[in-house]
Scaffold this motif. Structure first.
Motif, PDB file in Angstrom:
ATOM      1  N   MET A 176      39.866  29.011  35.744  1.00  0.00           N
ATOM      2  CA  MET A 176      39.198  30.003  35.722  1.00  0.00           C
ATOM      3  C   MET A 176      40.411  31.694  34.872  1.00  0.00           C
ATOM      4  O   MET A 176      41.651  31.011  34.056  1.00  0.00           O
ATOM      5  N   ILE A 177      40.088  32.448  34.808  1.00  0.00           N
ATOM      6  CA  ILE A 177      40.028  33.809  33.819  1.00  0.00           C
ATOM      7  C   ILE A 177      39.640  34.355  35.371  1.00  0.00           C
ATOM      8  O   ILE A 177      39.254  34.741  35.975  1.00  0.00           O
ATOM      9  N   SER A 178      41.019  35.248  35.230  1.00  0.00           N
ATOM     10  CA  SER A 178      41.536  35.694  36.081  1.00  0.00           C
ATOM     11  C   SER A 178      42.573  37.651  35.828  1.00  0.00           C
ATOM     12  O   SER A 178      43.384  37.265  34.741  1.00  0.00           O
ATOM     13  N   HIS A 179      41.940  38.877  35.825  1.00  0.00           N
ATOM     14  CA  HIS A 179      43.245  39.755  36.173  1.00  0.00           C
ATOM     15  C   HIS A 179      43.864  39.622  37.604  1.00  0.00           C
ATOM     16  O   HIS A 179      45.017  40.638  36.956  1.00  0.00           O
ATOM     17  N   ASN A 180      43.413  38.904  38.460  1.00  0.00           N
ATOM     18  CA  ASN A 180      44.595  39.056  39.181  1.00  0.00           C
ATOM     19  C   ASN A 180      45.216  38.131  39.497  1.00  0.00           C
ATOM     20  O   ASN A 180      45.221  37.101  39.869  1.00  0.00           O
ATOM     21  N   MET A 181      47.032  38.384  39.430  1.00  0.00           N
ATOM     22  CA  MET A 181      48.249  37.006  39.127  1.00  0.00           C
ATOM     23  C   MET A 181      47.682  36.340  40.613  1.00  0.00           C
ATOM     24  O   MET A 181      47.860  35.728  40.669  1.00  0.00           O
ATOM     25  N   ASP A 182      47.832  36.963  42.305  1.00  0.00           N
ATOM     26  CA  ASP A 182      47.709  36.758  43.525  1.00  0.00           C
ATOM     27  C   ASP A 182      47.144  35.445  43.432  1.00  0.00           C
ATOM     28  O   ASP A 182      47.152  34.557  43.881  1.00  0.00           O
ATOM     29  N   THR A 183      45.556  35.642  42.873  1.00  0.00           N
ATOM     30  CA  THR A 183      44.416  34.633  42.513  1.00  0.00           C
ATOM     31  C   THR A 183      44.913  33.056  41.839  1.00  0.00           C
ATOM     32  O   THR A 183      44.584  32.596  42.197  1.00  0.00           O
ATOM     33  N   LEU A 184      45.391  33.576  40.658  1.00  0.00           N
ATOM     34  CA  LEU A 184      45.630  32.790  39.615  1.00  0.00           C
ATOM     35  C   LEU A 184      46.898  31.882  40.246  1.00  0.00           C
ATOM     36  O   LEU A 184      46.938  30.437  40.155  1.00  0.00           O
TER      37      LEU A 184
END
Length: 217
Positions: A176-184
């Motif tokens: 996964m690529i994400s800028h949302n740390m909680d999602t990661l």
């Protein structure tokens, strides 16, 4: 699951060479889920396309020993002049999936009504995203690739997307690529930071986030 062997990827822009992946060798192991971080322009989406096989490296090799998805919600492989239903049938046959089951799932999930039988070149961006996301969920993969997309549409549809995706993460790996740390943190247990063409692997996603914050400050 996915093995990168001395992968080199670059682009030429206005006479300049932009190196995205500088001779990377890395094994994405089965049973692990990876979060990819990097500043804007680092090449995260390019890396994802290389992992998916939708873009080739300039040199080196990518080996896949599992059933890998296309980047979740990616619609670039759909034919604009075919209807939604025709695209679903085509993709279902390519992956050896039950056609009727796939069509029924996407038709119910995407909620685009009669547009399912209209060429997708006439779709709004939201309708196309719904179709592409539904199709991603209809095919069973051992690893899902996700580039900043875990839900589309309104709040009710977004909740449905998350519910379906949560089912998949119980039996499949995730990159996964994400800028949302909680999602990661929710979906990934290992972290990768892409910087200067190099990939820095961390066995703990929190350590990857810490490095990302330092280089992005």
């Amino acid at each position: 699951m996915i093995q990168l062997d001395n992968v080199f990827k670059y682009y030429r822009t206005n006479g300049h060479l932009k190196v995205v992946l500088d001779h990377i060798s890395l094994d994405f192991m089965a049973g692990r889920s990876y979060g990819i971080l990097g500043v804007n322009g680092a090449g995260k989406s390019t890396l994802m396309r290389v992992l998916a096989g939708t873009e080739l490296p300039n040199s080196g090799s990518v080996r896949r020993s599992a059933r890998i998805s296309w980047p979740l919600g990616f619609s670039g492989g759909l034919h604009p002049r075919l209807t939604g239903r025709e695209n679903i049938v085509f993709v279902s046959r390519v992956y050896g999936h039950d056609v009727r089951r796939t069509v029924n799932f996407v038709e119910d999930f995407a909620e685009i009504g009669a547009y399912i039988d209209v060429p997708i070149m006439t779709y709004s961006s939201g309708m196309l995203a719904r179709l592409a996301f539904g199709l991603s969920m209809a095919i069973d993969f051992e690893c899902y690739l996700i580039d900043e997309v875990t839900a589309v549409g309104d709040a009710r549809f977004a909740a449905r997307c998350k519910q379906e995706f949560d089912k998949r993460k119980k039996r499949s790996d995730i990159i996964m690529i994400s800028h949302n740390m909680d999602t990661l943190k929710e979906y990934c247990n290992r972290g990768l930071v892409l910087a200067g063409g190099r990939l820095h692997l961390f066995p703990n996603i929190d350590d990857a986030i810490e490095l990302y914050k330092k280089i992005n400050s």
